[in-house]
Design a protein around this motif. Sequence first.
Motif, PDB file in Angstrom:
ATOM      1  N   GLN A 191     -10.036  60.825  38.323  1.00  0.00           N
ATOM      2  CA  GLN A 191      -9.081  61.884  38.464  1.00  0.00           C
ATOM      3  C   GLN A 191      -9.036  62.598  37.212  1.00  0.00           C
ATOM      4  O   GLN A 191      -8.011  62.568  36.606  1.00  0.00           O
ATOM      5  N   LEU A 192     -10.016  62.909  36.609  1.00  0.00           N
ATOM      6  CA  LEU A 192     -10.222  63.425  35.209  1.00  0.00           C
ATOM      7  C   LEU A 192      -9.289  64.864  35.080  1.00  0.00           C
ATOM      8  O   LEU A 192      -8.224  64.784  34.028  1.00  0.00           O
ATOM      9  N   GLU A 193      -9.324  65.886  35.929  1.00  0.00           N
ATOM     10  CA  GLU A 193      -8.815  67.133  35.877  1.00  0.00           C
ATOM     11  C   GLU A 193      -7.118  66.802  35.924  1.00  0.00           C
ATOM     12  O   GLU A 193      -6.340  67.291  35.169  1.00  0.00           O
ATOM     13  N   PRO A 194      -6.592  66.169  36.975  1.00  0.00           N
ATOM     14  CA  PRO A 194      -5.052  65.515  36.715  1.00  0.00           C
ATOM     15  C   PRO A 194      -4.751  65.089  35.617  1.00  0.00           C
ATOM     16  O   PRO A 194      -3.492  65.236  35.068  1.00  0.00           O
ATOM     17  N   ARG A 195      -5.624  64.100  35.074  1.00  0.00           N
ATOM     18  CA  ARG A 195      -5.186  63.614  33.884  1.00  0.00           C
ATOM     19  C   ARG A 195      -5.166  64.384  32.585  1.00  0.00           C
ATOM     20  O   ARG A 195      -4.337  64.292  31.780  1.00  0.00           O
ATOM     21  N   VAL A 196      -6.126  65.352  32.608  1.00  0.00           N
ATOM     22  CA  VAL A 196      -5.938  66.194  31.788  1.00  0.00           C
ATOM     23  C   VAL A 196      -5.130  67.246  31.466  1.00  0.00           C
ATOM     24  O   VAL A 196      -4.161  67.588  30.665  1.00  0.00           O
ATOM     25  N   LEU A 197      -4.498  67.593  32.935  1.00  0.00           N
ATOM     26  CA  LEU A 197      -3.548  68.257  33.037  1.00  0.00           C
ATOM     27  C   LEU A 197      -2.098  67.645  32.431  1.00  0.00           C
ATOM     28  O   LEU A 197      -1.371  68.439  31.798  1.00  0.00           O
ATOM     29  N   ALA A 198      -2.150  66.363  32.571  1.00  0.00           N
ATOM     30  CA  ALA A 198      -0.776  65.697  32.450  1.00  0.00           C
ATOM     31  C   ALA A 198      -0.767  65.564  30.773  1.00  0.00           C
ATOM     32  O   ALA A 198       0.091  65.671  30.118  1.00  0.00           O
ATOM     33  N   GLY A 199      -1.851  65.464  30.207  1.00  0.00           N
ATOM     34  CA  GLY A 199      -2.157  65.301  28.594  1.00  0.00           C
ATOM     35  C   GLY A 199      -1.843  66.701  28.026  1.00  0.00           C
ATOM     36  O   GLY A 199      -1.017  66.792  27.088  1.00  0.00           O
ATOM     37  N   MET A 200      -2.328  68.012  28.447  1.00  0.00           N
ATOM     38  CA  MET A 200      -2.056  68.958  27.634  1.00  0.00           C
ATOM     39  C   MET A 200      -0.818  69.618  28.132  1.00  0.00           C
ATOM     40  O   MET A 200      -0.413  70.476  27.221  1.00  0.00           O
ATOM     41  N   SER A 201      -0.081  69.191  29.224  1.00  0.00           N
ATOM     42  CA  SER A 201       1.142  69.783  29.286  1.00  0.00           C
ATOM     43  C   SER A 201       2.055  68.926  28.806  1.00  0.00           C
ATOM     44  O   SER A 201       3.438  69.106  28.730  1.00  0.00           O
ATOM     45  N   ARG A 202       1.814  67.582  28.142  1.00  0.00           N
ATOM     46  CA  ARG A 202       2.944  66.657  27.629  1.00  0.00           C
ATOM     47  C   ARG A 202       3.562  66.262  28.699  1.00  0.00           C
ATOM     48  O   ARG A 202       4.921  66.058  28.433  1.00  0.00           O
ATOM     49  N   ASP A 203       3.333  66.183  30.066  1.00  0.00           N
ATOM     50  CA  ASP A 203       4.189  65.518  31.030  1.00  0.00           C
ATOM     51  C   ASP A 203       4.076  64.347  31.093  1.00  0.00           C
ATOM     52  O   ASP A 203       3.154  63.546  31.708  1.00  0.00           O
ATOM     53  N   ALA A 204       5.187  63.422  30.602  1.00  0.00           N
ATOM     54  CA  ALA A 204       5.304  62.167  30.427  1.00  0.00           C
ATOM     55  C   ALA A 204       5.419  61.380  31.836  1.00  0.00           C
ATOM     56  O   ALA A 204       4.925  60.381  31.834  1.00  0.00           O
TER      57      ALA A 204
ATOM     58  N   MET B  29       3.949  62.389  34.580  1.00  0.00           N
ATOM     59  CA  MET B  29       2.631  62.434  35.432  1.00  0.00           C
ATOM     60  C   MET B  29       1.661  61.212  34.595  1.00  0.00           C
ATOM     61  O   MET B  29       0.982  60.710  35.037  1.00  0.00           O
ATOM     62  N   ALA B  30       1.967  61.347  33.167  1.00  0.00           N
ATOM     63  CA  ALA B  30       1.162  60.263  32.293  1.00  0.00           C
ATOM     64  C   ALA B  30       1.377  58.954  32.621  1.00  0.00           C
ATOM     65  O   ALA B  30       0.614  57.892  32.989  1.00  0.00           O
ATOM     66  N   ASP B  31       2.520  58.723  33.319  1.00  0.00           N
ATOM     67  CA  ASP B  31       3.278  57.383  33.658  1.00  0.00           C
ATOM     68  C   ASP B  31       2.737  57.113  34.994  1.00  0.00           C
ATOM     69  O   ASP B  31       2.240  55.846  35.254  1.00  0.00           O
ATOM     70  N   ALA B  32       2.535  57.947  35.780  1.00  0.00           N
ATOM     71  CA  ALA B  32       1.952  57.653  36.948  1.00  0.00           C
ATOM     72  C   ALA B  32       0.505  57.268  37.099  1.00  0.00           C
ATOM     73  O   ALA B  32      -0.168  56.540  37.786  1.00  0.00           O
ATOM     74  N   ALA B  33      -0.226  57.871  35.930  1.00  0.00           N
ATOM     75  CA  ALA B  33      -1.680  57.785  35.825  1.00  0.00           C
ATOM     76  C   ALA B  33      -1.943  56.341  35.003  1.00  0.00           C
ATOM     77  O   ALA B  33      -3.057  55.840  35.072  1.00  0.00           O
ATOM     78  N   ARG B  34      -1.041  55.789  34.304  1.00  0.00           N
ATOM     79  CA  ARG B  34      -1.360  54.689  33.604  1.00  0.00           C
ATOM     80  C   ARG B  34      -1.858  53.410  34.194  1.00  0.00           C
ATOM     81  O   ARG B  34      -1.091  52.818  34.888  1.00  0.00           O
ATOM     82  N   GLY B  35      -2.985  52.915  33.702  1.00  0.00           N
ATOM     83  CA  GLY B  35      -3.501  51.894  34.453  1.00  0.00           C
ATOM     84  C   GLY B  35      -3.764  51.784  35.988  1.00  0.00           C
ATOM     85  O   GLY B  35      -3.990  50.791  36.639  1.00  0.00           O
ATOM     86  N   THR B  36      -3.875  52.953  36.455  1.00  0.00           N
ATOM     87  CA  THR B  36      -3.784  52.889  38.184  1.00  0.00           C
ATOM     88  C   THR B  36      -4.687  54.199  38.584  1.00  0.00           C
ATOM     89  O   THR B  36      -4.667  55.231  37.777  1.00  0.00           O
TER      90      THR B  36
END
Length: 546
Positions: free
Chosen positions: A318-331, A333-340
Amino acid sequence: MNRIVLVRRGEHVEVEQPAGALRLPAGELPAFVADRETAGPVRWVWDDTTRWYPALLAHGVRVARCTDLRLCHAVLRRSPFVDQGLLAAGSTAGWDALQPVTAVDSALFPLADPADLLDPVAEHDRQQAALAASAERGRLGLLLAAESSGALVAAEMTHAGLPWRADVHDRLLTELLGPRPAGAQRPVVLERLVAEVRTALGAPGLNPDSPGDLLRALTAAGLPVTDTRSWTLEQLEHPAMPALREYRKLARLMTANGWAWLDTWVREGRFRSYFVPGGVVTGRWASNGGGALSMPAQVRPAAIADEGWRFVVADVAQLEPRVLAGMSRDAAMADAARGTDLYQGIVGAGVVATRAEAKVGMLGALYGATRGESGRMMPRLTQRYPRAIGLVEDAARAGERGEVVRTLLGRGSPLPTAGWAERSADLGEAPDESGPREDRDRQRRAWGRFTRNFVVQGTAAEWALCWLADLRNRLWTLGEGALHERPHLVFFLHDEVVVHTPAHLADDVGEAVRQAAARAGRLLFGEFPIDFPLDVDVVRSWADAA
């Protein structure tokens, strides 16, 4: 770090360096470059990597760093971070039009090359001035360095080639299609399928490769179709359909990767395509020759590592959704992506009920498919991840207004095409002759869908470039000898890499791949807690990767 500018002058090379200019016969350049590489850090500045590096690689010379003026010019010319007046010159149109070269030539320089009409020294000065004046020179400088490093990776992958067993490829084709036919005849399996389709449709003279012929046969059989696209055929129920769908699938394989492909693109046990960094406006790569970026699963078993070697295959989930979380600084979404799995993380956060719903909703947000099932998910995604969804929504609205959007590091989107004419009605001007207001609105929305995805896909391409650049350097330190004797990259596709490595170094390569991914995340997003987990497989055949 010393910068050395190389300029072609007929059969000679002019070298501009801090120690003073000098002039070399072209044949002496590989030895000169090799000597300077061992003397200390240097960045080679040249008009275009495809015009210089392949010949150096052919002489066994690897360079660590370069500035590719052609690629950098393309980035700077479109970046909103840049004062375009600082790039303006009489040769600007020439740099705009300069294309990479792919033809193999025994000479160092091709004849009648349009690059010879350009001045790399002056262009480098203009680019450096534009970069220095940019308020975002840190981000933009990282993008230019990564883009240039990507050019080195692309040339090295073509030089090394992807190991490919012609005998295995031939066997795969024979199993699927029958023995290789003579001339332009169809293989026996395709002929059998054609006969079944003709009989079922009552069309003894049907040529299934002709869309018009096939459409007439389908309508004559009473089928309500207006085209012969694959999706349309998938919806039809008729005795001819199983054989027709199978024929279309195998005919595509025959055309794209059949025996003619094997004869053309595989030499001495290697498939060598030409990779084109920045070949797509978002910064994604393209390829020229052999369809490297669309290799079907049916023939991947022919990609087999050399004896005593392995492939390390890695791709990002899921590269693009992770990048979206990072560039928007959406904590959140980043939490939803962490380690899973990110989609499963969205389910775990209670946003939607199933992973399928999470995926559909997120892809709708990224690509603008916000009606139907995707649209039903959008309110819940927006409520839970307002920063992420807000970023792509803002990019879509900007595109609808005809504005330029940018990636995280500063690659700018192209302007809408001339026929778009989005401002005419708003400014009270005469209606555009291209169509009614509804058509213009439809065009604006379509462009908004493009800009919505541009910001994310382009930033994902930047992450991947940083990943490649760091991985390339790490791989070089793992072995000894020439490029092909050490672990080296042989394939790259958006979020997947394939490394060819001596078997005893495979675990080290896997760790290097992971460390490079983590490093790329830090380069782009600093300490923001977004991770990029990889699926890494060590295999003998590319087809065995999960």
